[in-house]
Design a protein around this motif. Structure first.
Motif, PDB file in Angstrom:
ATOM      1  N   ALA A  38       0.831  -1.208   0.000  1.00  0.00           N
ATOM      2  CA  ALA A  38       0.000   0.000   0.000  1.00  0.00           C
ATOM      3  C   ALA A  38       0.866   1.259   0.000  1.00  0.00           C
ATOM      4  CB  ALA A  38      -0.933  -0.010   1.209  1.00  0.00           C
ATOM      5  N   LEU A  39       1.946   1.256   0.782  1.00  0.00           N
ATOM      6  CA  LEU A  39       2.850   2.405   0.781  1.00  0.00           C
ATOM      7  C   LEU A  39       3.500   2.599  -0.581  1.00  0.00           C
ATOM      8  CD1 LEU A  39       4.622   2.161   4.241  1.00  0.00           C
ATOM      9  CD2 LEU A  39       3.256   4.057   3.393  1.00  0.00           C
ATOM     10  N   PHE A  40       3.924   1.523  -1.222  1.00  0.00           N
ATOM     11  CA  PHE A  40       4.523   1.640  -2.545  1.00  0.00           C
ATOM     12  C   PHE A  40       3.544   2.277  -3.523  1.00  0.00           C
ATOM     13  CE2 PHE A  40       5.119   0.168  -6.855  1.00  0.00           C
ATOM     14  CZ  PHE A  40       6.442   0.490  -7.088  1.00  0.00           C
ATOM     15  N   ILE A  41       2.341   1.748  -3.578  1.00  0.00           N
ATOM     16  CA  ILE A  41       1.346   2.269  -4.521  1.00  0.00           C
ATOM     17  C   ILE A  41       0.999   3.717  -4.185  1.00  0.00           C
ATOM     18  CG2 ILE A  41      -1.040   2.016  -5.306  1.00  0.00           C
ATOM     19  CD1 ILE A  41      -0.650  -1.039  -4.951  1.00  0.00           C
ATOM     20  N   GLY A  42       0.790   4.003  -2.896  1.00  0.00           N
ATOM     21  CA  GLY A  42       0.460   5.365  -2.496  1.00  0.00           C
ATOM     22  C   GLY A  42       1.563   6.357  -2.827  1.00  0.00           C
ATOM     23  N   LEU A  43       2.797   5.996  -2.535  1.00  0.00           N
ATOM     24  CA  LEU A  43       3.916   6.885  -2.856  1.00  0.00           C
ATOM     25  C   LEU A  43       4.059   7.071  -4.361  1.00  0.00           C
ATOM     26  CD1 LEU A  43       6.572   5.663  -0.292  1.00  0.00           C
ATOM     27  CD2 LEU A  43       5.668   7.976  -0.471  1.00  0.00           C
ATOM     28  N   TRP A  44       3.895   6.003  -5.118  1.00  0.00           N
ATOM     29  CA  TRP A  44       4.009   6.090  -6.571  1.00  0.00           C
ATOM     30  C   TRP A  44       2.992   7.080  -7.123  1.00  0.00           C
ATOM     31  CZ3 TRP A  44       7.547   4.651  -9.970  1.00  0.00           C
ATOM     32  CH2 TRP A  44       7.218   4.672 -11.323  1.00  0.00           C
ATOM     33  N   ILE A  45       1.765   7.000  -6.635  1.00  0.00           N
ATOM     34  CA  ILE A  45       0.706   7.898  -7.121  1.00  0.00           C
ATOM     35  C   ILE A  45       0.956   9.330  -6.663  1.00  0.00           C
ATOM     36  CG2 ILE A  45      -1.750   8.431  -6.904  1.00  0.00           C
ATOM     37  CD1 ILE A  45      -2.212   5.349  -6.813  1.00  0.00           C
ATOM     38  N   VAL A  46       1.243   9.517  -5.377  1.00  0.00           N
ATOM     39  CA  VAL A  46       1.438  10.865  -4.838  1.00  0.00           C
ATOM     40  C   VAL A  46       2.647  11.547  -5.479  1.00  0.00           C
ATOM     41  CG1 VAL A  46       2.060  12.126  -2.737  1.00  0.00           C
ATOM     42  CG2 VAL A  46       0.260  10.417  -2.671  1.00  0.00           C
ATOM     43  N   LEU A  47       3.746  10.819  -5.595  1.00  0.00           N
ATOM     44  CA  LEU A  47       4.932  11.421  -6.195  1.00  0.00           C
ATOM     45  C   LEU A  47       4.741  11.679  -7.687  1.00  0.00           C
ATOM     46  CD1 LEU A  47       7.720   9.393  -4.364  1.00  0.00           C
ATOM     47  CD2 LEU A  47       6.967  11.737  -3.906  1.00  0.00           C
ATOM     48  N   GLY A  48       3.932  10.865  -8.348  1.00  0.00           N
ATOM     49  CA  GLY A  48       3.618  11.108  -9.757  1.00  0.00           C
ATOM     50  C   GLY A  48       2.789  12.365  -9.930  1.00  0.00           C
ATOM     51  N   GLN A  49       1.842  12.583  -9.021  1.00  0.00           N
ATOM     52  CA  GLN A  49       1.032  13.789  -9.079  1.00  0.00           C
ATOM     53  C   GLN A  49       1.840  15.026  -8.715  1.00  0.00           C
ATOM     54  OE1 GLN A  49      -2.293  12.914  -6.554  1.00  0.00           O
ATOM     55  NE2 GLN A  49      -3.369  11.760  -8.134  1.00  0.00           N
ATOM     56  N   ALA A  50       2.929  14.834  -7.964  1.00  0.00           N
ATOM     57  CA  ALA A  50       3.791  15.953  -7.599  1.00  0.00           C
ATOM     58  C   ALA A  50       4.734  16.318  -8.741  1.00  0.00           C
ATOM     59  CB  ALA A  50       4.593  15.617  -6.351  1.00  0.00           C
ATOM     60  N   GLY A  51       4.757  15.536  -9.801  1.00  0.00           N
ATOM     61  CA  GLY A  51       5.542  15.867 -10.973  1.00  0.00           C
ATOM     62  C   GLY A  51       6.924  15.249 -11.028  1.00  0.00           C
ATOM     63  N   LEU A  52       7.235  14.312 -10.150  1.00  0.00           N
ATOM     64  CA  LEU A  52       8.542  13.668 -10.194  1.00  0.00           C
ATOM     65  C   LEU A  52       8.619  12.727 -11.389  1.00  0.00           C
ATOM     66  CD1 LEU A  52       8.930  14.742  -7.264  1.00  0.00           C
ATOM     67  CD2 LEU A  52      10.071  12.597  -6.805  1.00  0.00           C
ATOM     68  N   GLU A  53       9.825  12.577 -11.906  1.00  0.00           N
ATOM     69  CA  GLU A  53      10.018  11.651 -13.020  1.00  0.00           C
ATOM     70  C   GLU A  53      10.016  10.213 -12.494  1.00  0.00           C
ATOM     71  OE1 GLU A  53      13.180  12.578 -15.665  1.00  0.00           O
ATOM     72  OE2 GLU A  53      12.845  14.734 -15.463  1.00  0.00           O
ATOM     73  N   ALA A  54      10.067   9.255 -13.406  1.00  0.00           N
ATOM     74  CA  ALA A  54       9.880   7.847 -13.045  1.00  0.00           C
ATOM     75  C   ALA A  54      10.990   7.308 -12.146  1.00  0.00           C
ATOM     76  CB  ALA A  54       9.757   6.998 -14.304  1.00  0.00           C
TER      77      ALA A  54
END
Length: 75
Positions: A28-44
């Motif tokens: 859950a933390l992995f998925i949540g961080l992936w989504i939140v950091l993606g919305q923050a504009g970080l690259e892959a």
């Protein structure tokens, strides 16, 4: 040499349940961080590194708090 203590079915069940819960927290933390950091504009690549490194740290903190404060003293 002494023989190892017999297996305790109840203890094994509790350990398995705790392992499943911690695995769920990590996923859950992995998925949540992936989504939140993606919305923050970080690259892959930075998203992947952060999402892979932070959940094990959180799980380690959870286990550390358990060992320090909730586990009974050895007899």
């Amino acid at each position: 040499m002494t023989s190892p203590p017999p297996l305790n079915g109840q203890r094994i069940s509790r350990v398995a349940l705790a392992g499943m819960i911690l695995a769920g927290v990590g996923i859950a933390l992995f998925i949540g961080l992936w989504i939140v950091l993606g919305q923050a504009g970080l690259e892959a690549v930075p998203r992947l590194i952060a999402s892979m490194c932070i959940p094990p740290g959180v799980i380690a903190v959870i286990l550390g708090v358990y060992v320090l404060f909730f586990r009974g003293s050895p007899k």
